[in-house]
Design a protein around this motif. Structure first.
Motif, PDB file in Angstrom:
ATOM      1  N   LEU A 108      40.193  17.235 -36.665  1.00 14.82           N
ATOM      2  CA  LEU A 108      39.312  16.993 -37.797  1.00 14.82           C
ATOM      3  C   LEU A 108      37.857  16.857 -37.337  1.00 14.82           C
ATOM      4  CD1 LEU A 108      41.451  14.497 -39.920  1.00 14.82           C
ATOM      5  CD2 LEU A 108      40.958  16.893 -40.430  1.00 14.82           C
ATOM      6  N   LEU A 109      37.641  16.185 -36.223  1.00 14.50           N
ATOM      7  CA  LEU A 109      36.274  16.088 -35.698  1.00 14.50           C
ATOM      8  C   LEU A 109      35.728  17.475 -35.363  1.00 14.50           C
ATOM      9  CD1 LEU A 109      36.399  12.996 -33.303  1.00 14.50           C
ATOM     10  CD2 LEU A 109      35.596  13.094 -35.663  1.00 14.50           C
ATOM     11  N   LYS A 110      36.562  18.326 -34.801  1.00 18.67           N
ATOM     12  CA  LYS A 110      36.140  19.691 -34.491  1.00 18.67           C
ATOM     13  C   LYS A 110      35.776  20.435 -35.763  1.00 18.67           C
ATOM     14  CE  LYS A 110      37.589  23.842 -31.967  1.00 18.67           C
ATOM     15  NZ  LYS A 110      38.687  24.495 -31.182  1.00 18.67           N
ATOM     16  N   LEU A 111      36.551  20.216 -36.823  1.00 18.16           N
ATOM     17  CA  LEU A 111      36.234  20.807 -38.124  1.00 18.16           C
ATOM     18  C   LEU A 111      34.878  20.311 -38.610  1.00 18.16           C
ATOM     19  CD1 LEU A 111      36.915  22.340 -40.760  1.00 18.16           C
ATOM     20  CD2 LEU A 111      38.152  20.293 -41.520  1.00 18.16           C
ATOM     21  N   GLY A 112      34.623  19.015 -38.431  1.00 13.77           N
ATOM     22  CA  GLY A 112      33.346  18.448 -38.839  1.00 13.77           C
ATOM     23  C   GLY A 112      32.180  19.079 -38.098  1.00 13.77           C
ATOM     24  N   VAL A 113      32.335  19.280 -36.791  1.00 13.11           N
ATOM     25  CA  VAL A 113      31.293  19.934 -36.000  1.00 13.11           C
ATOM     26  C   VAL A 113      31.068  21.356 -36.504  1.00 13.11           C
ATOM     27  CG1 VAL A 113      30.685  20.800 -33.711  1.00 13.11           C
ATOM     28  CG2 VAL A 113      31.686  18.519 -33.960  1.00 13.11           C
ATOM     29  N   GLY A 114      32.150  22.036 -36.845  1.00 12.97           N
ATOM     30  CA  GLY A 114      32.036  23.395 -37.361  1.00 12.97           C
ATOM     31  C   GLY A 114      31.256  23.452 -38.667  1.00 12.97           C
ATOM     32  N   ILE A 115      31.431  22.427 -39.501  1.00 13.16           N
ATOM     33  CA  ILE A 115      30.694  22.371 -40.770  1.00 13.16           C
ATOM     34  C   ILE A 115      29.197  22.259 -40.515  1.00 13.16           C
ATOM     35  CG2 ILE A 115      30.274  20.935 -42.805  1.00 13.16           C
ATOM     36  CD1 ILE A 115      33.289  20.297 -42.797  1.00 13.16           C
ATOM     37  N   THR A 116      28.816  21.469 -39.514  1.00 14.07           N
ATOM     38  CA  THR A 116      27.385  21.296 -39.229  1.00 14.07           C
ATOM     39  C   THR A 116      26.745  22.606 -38.779  1.00 14.07           C
ATOM     40  OG1 THR A 116      27.625  20.711 -36.864  1.00 14.07           O
ATOM     41  CG2 THR A 116      27.850  18.928 -38.487  1.00 14.07           C
ATOM     42  N   GLU A 117      27.541  23.485 -38.191  1.00 19.80           N
ATOM     43  CA  GLU A 117      26.999  24.746 -37.683  1.00 19.80           C
ATOM     44  C   GLU A 117      26.772  25.769 -38.782  1.00 19.80           C
ATOM     45  OE1 GLU A 117      29.978  25.647 -34.808  1.00 19.80           O
ATOM     46  OE2 GLU A 117      29.163  24.284 -33.286  1.00 19.80           O
ATOM     47  N   LYS A 118      27.215  25.456 -40.000  1.00 19.92           N
ATOM     48  CA  LYS A 118      27.030  26.382 -41.125  1.00 19.92           C
ATOM     49  C   LYS A 118      25.712  26.160 -41.858  1.00 19.92           C
ATOM     50  CE  LYS A 118      32.013  26.836 -41.940  1.00 19.92           C
ATOM     51  NZ  LYS A 118      33.128  26.649 -42.921  1.00 19.92           N
ATOM     52  N   VAL A 119      24.984  25.119 -41.451  1.00 15.62           N
ATOM     53  CA  VAL A 119      23.726  24.796 -42.153  1.00 15.62           C
ATOM     54  C   VAL A 119      22.523  25.093 -41.249  1.00 15.62           C
ATOM     55  CG1 VAL A 119      22.377  22.963 -43.219  1.00 15.62           C
ATOM     56  CG2 VAL A 119      24.859  23.022 -43.533  1.00 15.62           C
TER      57      VAL A 119
ATOM     58  N   ARG B 203      19.151  17.265 -42.673  1.00 15.67           N
ATOM     59  CA  ARG B 203      20.179  16.334 -43.123  1.00 15.67           C
ATOM     60  C   ARG B 203      20.534  16.533 -44.600  1.00 15.67           C
ATOM     61  NH1 ARG B 203      20.353  11.082 -41.649  1.00 15.67           N
ATOM     62  NH2 ARG B 203      20.041  11.897 -39.554  1.00 15.67           N
ATOM     63  N   GLY B 204      19.518  16.604 -45.455  1.00 15.53           N
ATOM     64  CA  GLY B 204      19.764  16.752 -46.885  1.00 15.53           C
ATOM     65  C   GLY B 204      20.545  18.009 -47.207  1.00 15.53           C
ATOM     66  N   ALA B 205      20.174  19.124 -46.553  1.00 14.29           N
ATOM     67  CA  ALA B 205      20.871  20.387 -46.795  1.00 14.29           C
ATOM     68  C   ALA B 205      22.331  20.300 -46.353  1.00 14.29           C
ATOM     69  CB  ALA B 205      20.160  21.520 -46.052  1.00 14.29           C
ATOM     70  N   LEU B 206      22.578  19.611 -45.245  1.00 12.81           N
ATOM     71  CA  LEU B 206      23.949  19.458 -44.762  1.00 12.81           C
ATOM     72  C   LEU B 206      24.787  18.649 -45.747  1.00 12.81           C
ATOM     73  CD1 LEU B 206      26.162  19.722 -42.616  1.00 12.81           C
ATOM     74  CD2 LEU B 206      25.235  17.664 -41.524  1.00 12.81           C
ATOM     75  N   MET B 207      24.235  17.525 -46.227  1.00 14.53           N
ATOM     76  CA  MET B 207      24.984  16.701 -47.161  1.00 14.53           C
ATOM     77  C   MET B 207      25.272  17.452 -48.468  1.00 14.53           C
ATOM     78  SD  MET B 207      25.710  13.850 -45.613  1.00 14.53           S
ATOM     79  CE  MET B 207      25.904  14.855 -44.118  1.00 14.53           C
ATOM     80  N   ASP B 208      24.303  18.241 -48.927  1.00 13.87           N
ATOM     81  CA  ASP B 208      24.519  19.047 -50.130  1.00 13.87           C
ATOM     82  C   ASP B 208      25.620  20.070 -49.902  1.00 13.87           C
ATOM     83  OD1 ASP B 208      22.591  17.710 -51.585  1.00 13.87           O
ATOM     84  OD2 ASP B 208      21.008  19.180 -51.186  1.00 13.87           O
ATOM     85  N   PHE B 209      25.600  20.704 -48.728  1.00 14.48           N
ATOM     86  CA  PHE B 209      26.634  21.690 -48.397  1.00 14.48           C
ATOM     87  C   PHE B 209      28.014  21.035 -48.356  1.00 14.48           C
ATOM     88  CE2 PHE B 209      29.340  23.907 -45.374  1.00 14.48           C
ATOM     89  CZ  PHE B 209      29.228  25.232 -45.793  1.00 14.48           C
ATOM     90  N   CYS B 210      28.099  19.876 -47.696  1.00 14.81           N
ATOM     91  CA  CYS B 210      29.383  19.176 -47.593  1.00 14.81           C
ATOM     92  C   CYS B 210      29.922  18.787 -48.966  1.00 14.81           C
ATOM     93  CB  CYS B 210      29.228  17.932 -46.728  1.00 14.81           C
ATOM     94  SG  CYS B 210      28.892  18.245 -44.990  1.00 14.81           S
ATOM     95  N   LYS B 211      29.031  18.318 -49.814  1.00 17.43           N
ATOM     96  CA  LYS B 211      29.432  17.873 -51.150  1.00 17.43           C
ATOM     97  C   LYS B 211      29.878  19.034 -52.030  1.00 17.43           C
ATOM     98  CE  LYS B 211      27.606  15.500 -55.246  1.00 17.43           C
ATOM     99  NZ  LYS B 211      26.401  14.806 -55.814  1.00 17.43           N
ATOM    100  N   ASN B 212      29.166  20.153 -51.959  1.00 19.85           N
ATOM    101  CA  ASN B 212      29.398  21.262 -52.881  1.00 19.85           C
ATOM    102  C   ASN B 212      30.380  22.303 -52.372  1.00 19.85           C
ATOM    103  OD1 ASN B 212      27.527  20.217 -54.798  1.00 19.85           O
ATOM    104  ND2 ASN B 212      25.834  21.056 -53.584  1.00 19.85           N
ATOM    105  N   GLN B 213      30.631  22.323 -51.068  1.00 23.85           N
ATOM    106  CA  GLN B 213      31.556  23.310 -50.524  1.00 23.85           C
ATOM    107  C   GLN B 213      32.583  22.647 -49.603  1.00 23.85           C
ATOM    108  OE1 GLN B 213      29.955  27.194 -49.354  1.00 23.85           O
ATOM    109  NE2 GLN B 213      27.904  26.504 -49.963  1.00 23.85           N
ATOM    110  N   PRO B 214      33.402  21.758 -50.141  1.00 23.15           N
ATOM    111  CA  PRO B 214      34.394  21.061 -49.318  1.00 23.15           C
ATOM    112  C   PRO B 214      35.516  21.998 -48.887  1.00 23.15           C
ATOM    113  CG  PRO B 214      34.765  20.592 -51.628  1.00 23.15           C
ATOM    114  CD  PRO B 214      33.484  21.381 -51.567  1.00 23.15           C
ATOM    115  N   PRO B 215      36.170  21.695 -47.787  1.00 25.06           N
ATOM    116  CA  PRO B 215      37.330  22.498 -47.381  1.00 25.06           C
ATOM    117  C   PRO B 215      38.471  22.309 -48.379  1.00 25.06           C
ATOM    118  CG  PRO B 215      37.160  20.528 -46.030  1.00 25.06           C
ATOM    119  CD  PRO B 215      35.924  20.574 -46.865  1.00 25.06           C
TER     120      PRO B 215
END
Length: 280
Positions: free
Chosen positions: A269-280, A204-216
């Protein structure tokens, strides 16, 4: 909340039909959460016996949901915007408007139009309560159907929310469909969608850091305007569309929320969100 509306509206011209009101710890085998997938039995009844409004409360009646008189689902976001307009236009109320991060951005447009201060909080009614205790609040609300009212306890109250919706119908003398169409015409269409997906707690922490630091750079072709990261991570685009990822505090569940001008775009947008989770 079983029987409350019957008792409170006794002696008025309002005819009340109450269903699923038996005191049963298993709620008749139906989940008591006021969301669309739990409305099937009530929708079938309304299709045969139309009413003006169907109010739905959860087990302890602190949240409200609803359907129109023929069983068509009303989202909590629609109910919130209807109540906000009622308080502003019919009750002539003023004050700060408090909303949780996951609540529709139609509220933002309404506050801007009417010149009201908007305060956005983290998810959880305790944060809205804290703002209500500071005073000068018009309404406070969250996506799950919790709504708090001024001059009342600083908590959510599904019974009072239902009564205020009935007061709105009495004041407007218009059907819900007309009122909702008026909101969409004045403030634009806002379509919301959400999914809950499994995601390991340890990541979870790594995902939130990724989302915060690498936004679309963009959402649905619109440039990103803001990134809010004080409770999960929320991306807001210039066109008003938004996408938010937030984890459950106790379970390996990730909630992905989105809003756009139509359901198709909200699901993109939800599909984009799912795609973001797959990058971590």
């Amino acid at each position: 909340g079983a029987g409350c509306f019957d008792e409170l509206l006794a002696g008025t011209t309002c005819k009340v039909t109450t269903i699923n009101a038996a005191h049963d710890p298993n709620f008749g085998g139906i989940s008591p959460e006021p969301i669309e997938r739990n409305y099937g039995n009530s929708q079938r009844l309304l299709a045969k016996h139309p009413h003006d409004l169907c109010l739905v409360t959860d087990g302890d009646a602190d949240r409200v949901g609803g359907m129109d008189g023929r069983g068509r689902y009303l989202s909590t976001h629609q109910l919130i915007c209807l109540l906000l307009r009622h308080y502003i236009v019919n009750r002539k109320a003023t004050g700060r408007v408090i909303k949780a991060l996951t609540t529709t951005s139609m509220v933002d447009r309404m506050c801007e139009h009417y010149g009201l201060e908007l305060v956005e909080t983290g998810v959880g009614f305790k944060y809205i309560c804290a703002e209500m205790l500071k005073g000068n609040v018009l309404l406070g609300f969250e996506e799950s159907g919790g709504i708090g009212f001024p001059g009342h306890v600083p908590e959510r109250d599904g019974i009072l929310a239902g009564l205020m919706l009935l007061e709105m119908l009495a004041a407007e003398k218009k059907p819900l469909s007309t009122l909702l169409a008026g909101l969409a015409k004045q403030f634009g269409p806002h379509e919301y969608a959400r999914i809950d997906t499994h995601f390991p707690l340890e990541k979870r922490g790594a995902l939130m850091d990724f989302c915060k630091n690498q936004p679309p750079a963009k959402l649905l072709g619109s440039k990103l305007k803001d990134v809010k990261s004080y409770d999960g991570v929320k991306y807001v685009a210039e066109n008003g569309s938004w996408l938010m990822l937030r984890g459950s505090g106790t379970e390996p569940i990730l909630r992905i929320y989105a809003e756009a001008r139509n359901q198709a775009d909200a699901w993109k947008l939800l599909k984009l969100g799912v795609g973001i989770t797959e990058k971590v």
